[in-house]
Each structure stands twice: as C-alpha cells, then as structure tokens.
Write an enzyme that holds these catalytic residues in place. Structure first.
Site, short mmCIF file in Angstrom:
data_model
loop_
_atom_site.label_atom_id
_atom_site.label_comp_id
_atom_site.label_asym_id
_atom_site.label_seq_id
_atom_site.Cartn_x
_atom_site.Cartn_y
_atom_site.Cartn_z
N LYS A 32 -35.96 91.75 -42.49
CA LYS A 32 -36.09 92.77 -43.31
C LYS A 32 -35.29 93.99 -43.01
O LYS A 32 -35.65 94.50 -41.83
CB LYS A 32 -37.61 92.89 -43.67
CG LYS A 32 -38.09 93.65 -44.85
CD LYS A 32 -37.46 92.77 -46.05
CE LYS A 32 -38.94 92.54 -46.84
NZ LYS A 32 -38.08 91.51 -47.91
N THR A 63 -38.89 87.05 -44.56
CA THR A 63 -38.46 88.53 -44.33
C THR A 63 -39.96 89.44 -44.56
O THR A 63 -40.07 90.46 -44.18
CB THR A 63 -37.27 89.20 -45.02
OG1 THR A 63 -37.52 89.07 -46.60
CG2 THR A 63 -36.31 88.08 -44.64
N HIS A 91 -43.62 109.21 -53.50
CA HIS A 91 -44.73 108.49 -53.32
C HIS A 91 -45.05 107.92 -52.12
O HIS A 91 -44.09 107.29 -51.47
CB HIS A 91 -44.95 107.53 -54.70
CG HIS A 91 -44.70 108.02 -56.09
ND1 HIS A 91 -45.61 108.93 -56.41
CD2 HIS A 91 -43.81 107.73 -57.05
CE1 HIS A 91 -45.21 109.28 -57.76
NE2 HIS A 91 -43.91 108.65 -57.88
O1 LIG Z 1 -48.97 115.03 -59.15
C1 LIG Z 1 -48.45 114.30 -59.76
N1 LIG Z 1 -48.29 114.55 -61.17
C2 LIG Z 1 -47.96 113.48 -62.23
O2 LIG Z 1 -47.74 113.83 -63.45
C3 LIG Z 1 -48.13 112.16 -61.77
N2 LIG Z 1 -47.95 111.12 -62.36
C4 LIG Z 1 -48.14 110.11 -61.63
O3 LIG Z 1 -48.25 109.21 -61.68
N3 LIG Z 1 -48.62 110.72 -60.27
C5 LIG Z 1 -48.46 112.07 -60.48
N4 LIG Z 1 -48.87 113.16 -59.49
#
Ligand SMILES: O=c1[nH]c(=O)c2[nH]c(=O)[nH]c2[nH]1
Length: 355
Positions: free
Chosen positions: A12, A57, A283
């Site tokens: 990986k 992996t 994220h």
């Molecule tokens: O701060 C955020 N705003 C969003 O509009 C949003 N949408 C999401 O899926 N996560 C987040 N986080």
C-alpha cells in the site's frame, strides 16, 4: 521461449496517517505518508491468481493504523516496527517501508517536537533531542512549508477615464489544523445523510485569501517611496489575524470560522475594503480499530485528501461603494445576515477562481 516472472513487490502506497497525542492538554501532532511494500514468495498470485500467501495491501494499511495506536516516535523506528512485523511471515523475505513526514508548528509558537513512541523501551534520548516547545497554542497548528504570499495590482478605468490601480494582497495554502475546538451538528438529515453529528472533531484547511485595499490606502502606500513597507506590515499582520482567529474560535462550522477570519481582518484594518477566503475542509476520519481489538479515543485518523468540502466567502463592508460596484450593493448590509446578490469589484474577475 518461455516467459517468466521477474522482480516484483507490492503493498500500500502513501497511507496518510495523522496521530494526535493528547495525553496532556498540550497536544502533539505526527503527520506521515507511509508506503509499505513486500517482497518474497508471491509467484503464485502473479502466475495463477493463488492468493493464499498474499498479505492484502488493505491489511498492510490497517497494520500501519493499528501500530500507530501505540504511538509513532521517529519515522525510522515506526517503519522498522512494520518491517519486523511483516518479515515474521514466512512468505515475506524483504520489503520497502518508506515515510514522508509533514512538519507542523504551533500557531504562535515553534515546531511541534516528535511525540514519544509508547513501544520504545529506551526513551532517555527523547527529551534531550526534542526542540523546545514552550510557546504557541496547545491544539492549533500551522503546517510548515507550502504556503505562499500573493499580490496583484489591477489597473482598471475609473469614472474619469484615468487608470485606477487596485491592490490585492493574499496568501495561498496556509495549512492549518486544530485538533479540538470544532463541532459540526444541527444540519438537516435526509435519506442520503450519513454524516454523524460531531461535537469534537479535527478541523483542517488550506487557507487561500485575497484582500483588497481601499484606493486611498493603496495610493498612499505606493507613493511612500519605501518599497511598499506598508504592504509588508499588513501582510504579516493579516496572516497573524487569520491564524489566531482560526485557533481561537470555537468553531460550529468551517463557514463560521471563515467568516470570523475575514471579519477579524476587516475589524482590525479599515484600509482593507474586503477579503475573500477559500478554505477546503480537509476531512480527518477516525479509523475503526475495533477489528484489531483496539479502541480509538480520537487518536488515529485517516487524513483524506479528496473529496473535500470547499467553503468560500467574501467578507465585505456594507457601505463600501467600490466593493458594491456599479449600481450599489443590494444585500448583506446587516452584519451576519445572508448577503443578497451584490455586484463585485471588477478586480475579482481577474482572479482565476473564487479567489
Ligand atoms: O464545517 C462544515 N461545514 C459543512 O457545510 C459541512 N458539510 C459536511 O459534510 N461537513 C461539514 N463541515
């Protein structure tokens, strides 16, 4: 003439791993991209698809995350742990484990020292070699490197036909992260909504910002004959305000943080007419370590690079005629109220995207 399998390896690549050490209120961050590749007796899968000896992996990736649960330490020692683990399997005769580490500074402070590896037996060297870590924010960080200062001078025609200089300053890709002090909940749910409500999440972004100076300030600063010292000073100050606001605001949404960052700049500097911000929501997903018999109390994350949320906003002054453009403003005069359609200053059309 027969065809034979030559050298091969598999694994990986670029497993993105962020570990937050939160054993004290002063969090530490370790940010790595790890590649694991195995060599050995893997002819059967290449030749006839017999996978009985293949360490998937996916398993290699999971092992990286599971091992991170114990702490990471120096990347060299973390990689050696992985190597020893895989080499214990009879079909593995060699391999390649590589890491790239991204540096982070504390906002308002210096580099974040390496976090200890809980599996280390001899930790006597850890404190002796660590950089001093006395200043800066406890749980807000700015990634070192990659950030750029930007500037733009636009010459547009003014009402009397003489060229009018508009000055924009900005920065690109200031990578920020806070390991707590961010929530996101209360959003509507429908049949496609799976996102859990978050009361304590990582908030991470790469700030791109452009701000526009008033014509009067720009003209004065350009005429000062000091090489634009006023722009240098504003750049440093605006950058500091953006970072401090990100760090200091307990965020209920990245949108709220973005507006607050812009507002703080406009509150501090009357000579800045408006600011535009573009902030991806980078994220960080908590990895489920339960399959490995481990808990994960907010420590081991998958740092996704895409897709990402993208939050963009212009923060303007309700009474800024230049910002309102021809025809005047038509919304957003009430602080915090949703802005209506508001014609933009023509300089924005010269910028590639929203910023
Ligand atoms: O701060 C955020 N705003 C969003 O509009 C949003 N949408 C999401 O899926 N996560 C987040 N986080």
């Amino acid at each position: 003439m027969s065809v034979v399998l030559g050298a091969n390896q598999y694994g990986k690549a670029e497993v993105r791993l962020v570990r937050v050490d939160r054993d004290s209120p002063r969090h530490r961050l370790t940010d790595l991209s790890i590649t694991s590749q195995l060599r050995g007796d893997f002819a059967a899968t290449h030749l006839v698809g017999d996978n009985s000896g293949v360490i998937a992996t996916d398993t290699q990736k999971n092992t990286v995350y599971a091992f991170a649960r114990d702490g990471i330490g120096a990347p060299e020692s973390f990689l050696a742990r992985l190597a020893r683990h895989f080499l214990a399997r009879p079909q593995v005769t060699g391999g390649r484990w590589a890491a790239e580490q991204y540096g982070w500074d504390r906002i308002g402070g210096g580099p974040v020292p390496a976090a200890p590896d809980a599996t280390a037996t001899d930790t006597t060297g850890t404190d002796a070699t660590a950089a001093p870590d006395a200043t800066g924010h406890d749980h807000s960080f700015v990634r070192s490197g990659g950030e750029r200062r930007t500037a733009l001078v636009h010459a547009g025609a003014s009402a009397d036909g003489t060229p009018q200089l508009t000055v924009l300053s900005g920065l690109r890709d200031a990578t920020l992260l806070k390991s707590t002090g961010s929530e996101f909940h209360g959003f509507p749910r429908d049949r496609y909504t799976t996102l859990p409500e978050a009361t304590d999440r990582i908030l991470a972004t790469d700030v791109t910002a452009w701000w526009r100076y008033t014509d009067d300030f720009a003209a004065e600063a350009l005429a000062a004959g000091d090489g634009g010292a006023a722009f240098d000073a504003r750049y440093d100050a605006v950058r500091a305000i953006l970072l401090e606001t990100f760090a200091g605001l307990h965020s209920l949404a990245l949108q709220q943080t973005v507006f607050a960052m812009g507002k703080a700049v406009l509150d501090a500097y009357p000579e800045i007419a408006e600011i535009r911000l573009s902030c991806p929501n980078n994220h960080h997903f908590l990895v489920d370590l339960e399959p490995f018999g481990l808990d994960n109390p907010g420590e081991v994350f998958f740092a996704a690079d895409r897709p990402y949320g993208l939050i963009e906003a212009a923060v303007t002054r309700a009474d800024d005629e230049a910002g309102a453009g021809p025809g005047g403003g038509s919304g957003g005069e009430v602080p915090g109220a949703p802005a209506g359609p508001r014609p933009e200053h023509p300089v924005w059309a010269t910028i590639g995207g929203f910023v």
